[in-house]
Design a protein around this motif. Sequence first.
Motif, PDB file in Angstrom:
ATOM      1  N   ILE A 102       0.841  -1.205   0.000  1.00  0.00           N
ATOM      2  CA  ILE A 102       0.000   0.000   0.000  1.00  0.00           C
ATOM      3  C   ILE A 102       0.874   1.253   0.000  1.00  0.00           C
ATOM      4  O   ILE A 102       0.624   2.207  -0.752  1.00  0.00           O
ATOM      5  CB  ILE A 102      -0.939  -0.005   1.221  1.00  0.00           C
ATOM      6  N   LEU A 103       1.911   1.273   0.832  1.00  0.00           N
ATOM      7  CA  LEU A 103       2.805   2.441   0.918  1.00  0.00           C
ATOM      8  C   LEU A 103       3.508   2.692  -0.408  1.00  0.00           C
ATOM      9  O   LEU A 103       3.712   3.845  -0.809  1.00  0.00           O
ATOM     10  CB  LEU A 103       3.831   2.226   2.036  1.00  0.00           C
ATOM     11  N   ARG A 104       3.873   1.631  -1.104  1.00  0.00           N
ATOM     12  CA  ARG A 104       4.566   1.764  -2.390  1.00  0.00           C
ATOM     13  C   ARG A 104       3.652   2.349  -3.480  1.00  0.00           C
ATOM     14  O   ARG A 104       4.144   2.833  -4.498  1.00  0.00           O
ATOM     15  CB  ARG A 104       5.113   0.406  -2.834  1.00  0.00           C
ATOM     16  N   SER A 105       2.346   2.324  -3.253  1.00  0.00           N
ATOM     17  CA  SER A 105       1.437   2.946  -4.213  1.00  0.00           C
ATOM     18  C   SER A 105       1.456   4.468  -4.091  1.00  0.00           C
ATOM     19  O   SER A 105       0.943   5.167  -4.971  1.00  0.00           O
ATOM     20  CB  SER A 105       0.003   2.428  -4.018  1.00  0.00           C
ATOM     21  N   MET A 106       2.069   4.964  -3.013  1.00  0.00           N
ATOM     22  CA  MET A 106       2.237   6.415  -2.833  1.00  0.00           C
ATOM     23  C   MET A 106       3.679   6.787  -3.212  1.00  0.00           C
ATOM     24  O   MET A 106       4.021   6.788  -4.376  1.00  0.00           O
ATOM     25  CB  MET A 106       1.894   6.791  -1.390  1.00  0.00           C
ATOM     26  N   VAL A 107       4.493   7.085  -2.212  1.00  0.00           N
ATOM     27  CA  VAL A 107       5.917   7.390  -2.433  1.00  0.00           C
ATOM     28  C   VAL A 107       6.703   6.656  -1.361  1.00  0.00           C
ATOM     29  O   VAL A 107       6.610   7.002  -0.171  1.00  0.00           O
ATOM     30  CB  VAL A 107       6.202   8.907  -2.346  1.00  0.00           C
ATOM     31  N   TRP A 108       7.449   5.655  -1.767  1.00  0.00           N
ATOM     32  CA  TRP A 108       8.155   4.828  -0.781  1.00  0.00           C
ATOM     33  C   TRP A 108       9.366   4.181  -1.449  1.00  0.00           C
ATOM     34  O   TRP A 108       9.217   3.390  -2.383  1.00  0.00           O
ATOM     35  CB  TRP A 108       7.231   3.753  -0.233  1.00  0.00           C
ATOM     36  N   VAL A 109      10.554   4.519  -0.972  1.00  0.00           N
ATOM     37  CA  VAL A 109      11.784   3.922  -1.488  1.00  0.00           C
ATOM     38  C   VAL A 109      12.267   2.921  -0.441  1.00  0.00           C
ATOM     39  O   VAL A 109      12.645   3.305   0.673  1.00  0.00           O
ATOM     40  CB  VAL A 109      12.858   4.992  -1.759  1.00  0.00           C
TER      41      VAL A 109
END
Length: 344
Positions: free
Chosen positions: A301-308
Motif C-alpha cells: 500500500i505504501l509503495r502505491s504512494m511514495v516509498w523507497v
Amino acid sequence: MFSIQAFTDGGSYNQLSRRACLHYSKTFQLLQARLDELDQTVATSDTTIMVVFFLASAAELMEDYATVENHVKGLEKIVNLRGGVRALNTHNNMQAKVCRADLSYALLSGQQPRLFRDEIQWSCFIADRNLTQCSHQPHDAYVHTFLEATVDKRLHDALRDLHTFSCISNLAYQTTRKLSPEIYNEIMISILYRLTNLSFESDPFQEALRIGLLAISSTLFMQRQFVEHPYDHLLNLHRKALLKLRESTDIDIPVPIVLWLTMLLHVVENREPSPPDWLSIWLDEVIFRAGIDSWHQAHEILRSMVWVNFVHDRCGMPAFEAAMLRLERGAGSEVEKASSKQHA
C-alpha cells in the motif's frame, strides 16, 4: 578547509576551534577580495560560487541560520549576474549546488526559495515519460482517481513525479543500476521548487499532502549526514498539518493516503517506538479499519504512494510492527471505539 574543520568541530561559531576560526577568517577575506575585483567575471566565477556555497553549508551545520540567509542572498545576486540558474555550468553540478543551498534554506526557514520564482514549470517532469511500468493495483488507481477529483493538479503532478521516482529508485536498487547524477538533480530541482511554491492553508488535506511530499522529498534529495533532524521547521509543519487534518477533515480519504501520512512522520523523524500518542492512535485506527495484518500488505500500500524501500523501510517497518503489537495487546477494542465515534 574551513567547511571541513567546521564539520569536524560541530556546534556554533563560538564553539569552533582556533584553527577553524583561522580558516574562516582566511576564507572570508579571500571571498571579499574576489567580490571586490573590478573584473566581474572573477566576482561571479564558479570558484566564487563554490566558496559561498561551502560557507553557507558550514553555517547551516553550525545552525547559524542568519549567516546562511546572507550567503543564499549572495548566491542569488551572483546567479542573477550570471544570467540565471540555467546559465550556470551543468558539468560540474554548479546548478544543483546553488539550488540545493537555496532549497535547504527554504526547508530550514519555511520561506519560499529565492530562485525560479517566475520560472516554475508546473507540468510533470518524469511521470509521463513511461520510464517504468510499475503497478500497485488496486491501490494506485483508487488513489489517483480520488486525487484527480480532489486536489490541485499541480500538487497531484508533483506526487506523480515522486511516485515515479520512487519506483525507478526501487528498480535501480534491485538491478544494481544507478540513476545518473544529472537526472537525479533535475528531478530534485523540478519537484522541490514546485512543492515549496505551493500553499493550501485553507485546505487541511491538500496542505498536509503537500508538506508530506516535502518531508519525504527531504529524505530522498536533501539528506544531511550526521545531522539527526536537519529540518526541524519542516517537521513541526508536518506535525501541525497532520494534527489539523486529523481534527478537521470531513472527507473520506483513501486508506493508502492515510496510512502513508500517518507512517510518514515516524519515518521522517526517525521515531523510536514510544507510548501511544495521537499519531500512533491514528495509525492504529487505519491499520485496524483497513484490515491490514502484515508488513508485506502495508508495504504494498505504501509503495502505491511514495516509498523507497532502502530509504524508508528501516524506520517504517518498526513503526508498523509497534502498531500491530499495540493492537494485539488489546488496544484494538479502544481503537474500534474511537473509530466508530469518528465515523458516527
